[in-house]
Write a protein that holds these residues in place. Structure first.
Motif, mmCIF file in Angstrom:
data_model
loop_
_atom_site.group_PDB
_atom_site.id
_atom_site.type_symbol
_atom_site.label_atom_id
_atom_site.label_comp_id
_atom_site.label_asym_id
_atom_site.label_seq_id
_atom_site.Cartn_x
_atom_site.Cartn_y
_atom_site.Cartn_z
ATOM 1 N N ASP A 34 -11.499 -16.865 -0.101
ATOM 2 C CA ASP A 34 -12.780 -17.534 -0.327
ATOM 3 C C ASP A 34 -13.621 -17.540 0.950
ATOM 4 N N ILE A 35 -14.839 -18.060 0.825
ATOM 5 C CA ILE A 35 -15.695 -18.232 1.999
ATOM 6 C C ILE A 35 -15.048 -19.290 2.891
ATOM 7 N N PRO A 36 -14.800 -18.972 4.158
ATOM 8 C CA PRO A 36 -14.072 -19.911 5.015
ATOM 9 C C PRO A 36 -14.992 -20.954 5.640
ATOM 10 N N ASP A 37 -14.369 -21.931 6.274
ATOM 11 C CA ASP A 37 -15.131 -22.917 7.040
ATOM 12 C C ASP A 37 -15.692 -22.306 8.321
ATOM 13 N N TYR A 38 -14.935 -21.361 8.901
ATOM 14 C CA TYR A 38 -15.356 -20.693 10.139
ATOM 15 C C TYR A 38 -15.207 -19.190 9.949
ATOM 16 N N LEU A 39 -16.336 -18.488 9.985
ATOM 17 C CA LEU A 39 -16.349 -17.051 9.728
ATOM 18 C C LEU A 39 -16.801 -16.285 10.966
ATOM 19 N N GLY A 40 -15.925 -15.428 11.491
ATOM 20 C CA GLY A 40 -16.308 -14.533 12.569
ATOM 21 C C GLY A 40 -17.029 -13.332 11.997
ATOM 22 N N LYS A 41 -18.130 -12.904 12.631
ATOM 23 C CA LYS A 41 -18.928 -11.808 12.070
ATOM 24 C C LYS A 41 -19.686 -11.092 13.182
ATOM 25 N N ASN A 42 -20.284 -9.955 12.806
ATOM 26 C CA ASN A 42 -21.114 -9.161 13.731
ATOM 27 C C ASN A 42 -20.409 -8.904 15.057
ATOM 28 N N ILE A 43 -19.184 -8.400 14.961
ATOM 29 C CA ILE A 43 -18.418 -8.077 16.162
ATOM 30 C C ILE A 43 -19.030 -6.846 16.820
ATOM 31 N N ASN A 44 -19.396 -6.976 18.066
ATOM 32 C CA ASN A 44 -19.951 -5.863 18.826
ATOM 33 C C ASN A 44 -18.906 -5.421 19.850
ATOM 34 N N TYR A 45 -18.283 -4.283 19.587
ATOM 35 C CA TYR A 45 -17.189 -3.815 20.435
ATOM 36 C C TYR A 45 -17.690 -3.212 21.745
ATOM 37 N N GLU A 46 -18.984 -2.949 21.815
ATOM 38 C CA GLU A 46 -19.538 -2.373 23.042
ATOM 39 C C GLU A 46 -19.814 -3.451 24.095
ATOM 40 N N ASP A 47 -20.406 -4.560 23.664
ATOM 41 C CA ASP A 47 -20.715 -5.607 24.661
ATOM 42 C C ASP A 47 -19.795 -6.819 24.542
ATOM 43 N N ASN A 48 -18.725 -6.688 23.750
ATOM 44 C CA ASN A 48 -17.700 -7.743 23.633
ATOM 45 C C ASN A 48 -18.277 -9.083 23.176
ATOM 46 N N THR A 49 -19.077 -9.044 22.134
ATOM 47 C CA THR A 49 -19.624 -10.280 21.580
ATOM 48 C C THR A 49 -19.322 -10.361 20.088
ATOM 49 N N PHE A 50 -19.372 -11.572 19.566
ATOM 50 C CA PHE A 50 -19.254 -11.784 18.123
ATOM 51 C C PHE A 50 -19.924 -13.105 17.793
ATOM 52 N N GLU A 51 -20.173 -13.315 16.516
ATOM 53 C CA GLU A 51 -20.797 -14.546 16.065
ATOM 54 C C GLU A 51 -19.825 -15.330 15.189
ATOM 55 N N VAL A 52 -20.037 -16.626 15.122
ATOM 56 C CA VAL A 52 -19.257 -17.475 14.229
ATOM 57 C C VAL A 52 -20.223 -18.259 13.353
ATOM 58 N N GLU A 53 -20.016 -18.151 12.053
ATOM 59 C CA GLU A 53 -20.815 -18.890 11.080
ATOM 60 C C GLU A 53 -19.979 -20.075 10.603
ATOM 61 N N VAL A 54 -20.536 -21.265 10.774
ATOM 62 C CA VAL A 54 -19.824 -22.491 10.427
ATOM 63 C C VAL A 54 -20.386 -23.047 9.136
ATOM 64 N N SER A 55 -19.524 -23.378 8.195
ATOM 65 C CA SER A 55 -19.985 -23.866 6.894
ATOM 66 C C SER A 55 -20.456 -25.313 6.993
ATOM 67 N N ALA A 56 -21.185 -25.752 5.986
ATOM 68 C CA ALA A 56 -21.745 -27.101 5.972
ATOM 69 C C ALA A 56 -20.669 -28.172 5.892
ATOM 70 N N ASN A 57 -19.486 -27.802 5.442
ATOM 71 C CA ASN A 57 -18.408 -28.783 5.324
ATOM 72 C C ASN A 57 -17.733 -29.061 6.659
ATOM 73 N N SER A 58 -18.026 -28.236 7.673
ATOM 74 C CA SER A 58 -17.292 -28.321 8.924
ATOM 75 C C SER A 58 -18.035 -29.056 10.019
ATOM 76 N N GLU A 59 -19.346 -28.943 10.064
ATOM 77 C CA GLU A 59 -20.139 -29.617 11.090
ATOM 78 C C GLU A 59 -21.406 -30.193 10.477
ATOM 79 N N LYS A 60 -22.042 -31.086 11.210
ATOM 80 C CA LYS A 60 -23.195 -31.802 10.671
ATOM 81 C C LYS A 60 -24.536 -31.140 10.987
ATOM 82 N N GLU A 61 -24.606 -30.373 12.083
ATOM 83 C CA GLU A 61 -25.882 -29.814 12.510
ATOM 84 C C GLU A 61 -26.035 -28.385 11.998
#
Length: 452
Positions: free
Chosen positions: A237-264
């Protein structure tokens, strides 16, 4: 008797310190002889996090511990990976007072899967992180399903939080154990190296709920990916914390946090997306980072503290470890099972340059006596391997596996590790060393001796 055992353990630590030794698991091993259920008497901090699973538990627990330290918590952890009962008991003896109180705000413990199954009843844990499950050391631990059932049984009365890898069906199944357990899930979005088919050894072929066939939309690696059961509603299922947009060239990634996990959250998307930097860009390591982030965010630790640790984290001895000898650069890696080895092979295979490789295979107790797992490793994915040097107690069996893989015309067995290293250093290629556990520290020391 428990007080005597605690006192004895502390005396052993004191004597070993005088001798200039760290102590290891000896204090705990000795104390348990007098008090087998000693773990049940310690008074655990409110934040007591246990990290288990086949691969990634050492890195994940160390990342979590480093983040808590960065955030100002007095933190105790078994950072060197002493993850069975003797080592864990030693850790607690060393960091407790004579009233059995653990002197820490946060206790982060890496726990071997079998140890978790046996000792969870004695440890008052607030959180448990499960990274993944693969076949590993069958002669010691048994089949993966057996381990999972033992852990499931141990968790029947557990009432803390479970942090689960949504992309592993054998971890996802723990969300069905009890309604009293708070589930926090994490996963990665489909990454660029994901496959529609996977020929690695897989433990996710069948639904753990109804035994039906699992269908996969894609595989990240091995049986880790996006799946659903053809017969029931079991699926990733859709997780509470989703890692995405991994950039293997500049060693970065994003984390999408669901509404159930944080308030902001963003008012429009109802999602919060943050960007992080990593010191290692391997897919399996991003899973470790996202799981650690999920734990630390649950305790309100800032993104800045988390990102600082992510950017500077060193995986440790034998985990993508770079060793320089003069102008020679060597990458040293520990392997324990086919899935972990396959991920290292993929990483090496992404390099198109000519390569020289030392493969060290032992079958001591800590390695696992059964070495049949080497036949589940895709050595064929190492492209442009010009020189393979095989060493260790089971070197000849490994050499047969390399010969059948037909990946190099130059395969040699050299039981003397010093000579094996010298042969590799005599080449002008990109150099790699892969070793099982009991050979790792020996060959690493010899590499550093060459460096000196």
């Amino acid at each position: 008797m428990r007080y005597f055992a605690l006192f004895l353990g502390k005396i052993i630590f004191f004597l070993l310190k005088i001798l200039g030794r760290s102590g290891g698991s000896l204090p705990g091993k000795t104390a348990i002889r007098f008090c087998p259920d000693m773990l049940s008497y310690f008074k655990y901090p409110k934040i007591t996090v246990l990290v288990t699973g086949t691969n990634g538990k050492t890195s994940t627990s160390n990342i979590i511990a480093n983040i808590f330290k960065r955030a100002g918590y007095k933190t105790v952890s078994n950072s060197k990976g002493d993850n069975i009962i003797n080592g864990i008991t030693s850790l607690l003896i060393k960091n407790s007072n004579f009233a059995f109180e653990i002197m820490a705000d946060a206790l982060i413990i890496e726990v071997d899967e079998l140890t978790l199954a046996k000792q969870l009843k004695n440890i008052k844990a607030s959180d448990i992180v499960i990274t993944n499950f693969f076949r590993d050391q069958l002669d010691r631990a048994g089949e993966m399903e057996s381990i999972i059932l033992k852990i499931s049984k141990a968790m029947e009365n557990y009432k803390g939080r479970l942090f689960l890898n949504e992309d592993d069906p054998n971890v996802k199944r723990f969300s069905k154990i009890s309604k009293d357990i708070k589930i926090v899930s994490f996963s990665l979005d489909k990454e660029k190296n994901a496959n529609m088919e996977n020929f690695d050894a897989k433990e996710g072929k069948f639904c753990p709920i109804c035994n039906g066939i699992l269908e996969y939309e894609y595989y990240q690696y091995s049986h880790i990916g996006k799946y659903h059961c053809k017969n029931c509603d079991f699926k990733s299922d859709i997780p509470d914390y989703l890692g995405k947009n991994i950039n293997y060239e500049d060693n970065t990634f994003e984390v999408e946090v669901s509404a159930n996990s944080e308030k902001e959250f963003d008012e429009i998307s109802n999602k919060k997306i943050e960007k992080y930097k990593t010191s290692i860009n391997a897919t399996y390591h991003i899973y470790n980072l996202v799981s650690a982030l999920a734990v630390c965010k649950t305790y309100g630790i800032s993104s800045d503290d988390i990102n600082t640790v992510f950017k500077n984290f060193n995986l440790g001895i034998g985990r993508m470890e770079k060793i320089n000898i003069g102008d020679k650069k060597i990458l040293l890696n520990l392997v324990k099972n086919p899935t972990g080895c396959n991920e290292i092979i993929k990483y090496i295979g992404n390099n198109e340059n000519e390569k020289a490789l030392i493969f060290l295979l032992n079958d001591n107790h800590a390695d696992g006596r059964d070495i049949s797992w080497i036949w589940d490793v895709n050595f064929e994915q190492i492209n442009n391997l010009k020189y393979a040097i095989i060493t260790g107690k089971r070197a000849y069996e490994a050499a047969v596996r390399f010969k059948i893989s037909n990946i190099s015309e130059n395969i040699s067995v050299e039981k003397d590790i010093d000579k094996a290293i010298a042969k590799m250093l005599d080449t002008n290629m990109d150099m790699y060393v892969i070793s099982t556990y009991t050979g790792l520290f020996d060959i690493r020391k010899k590499l550093l001796d060459f460096k000196a």
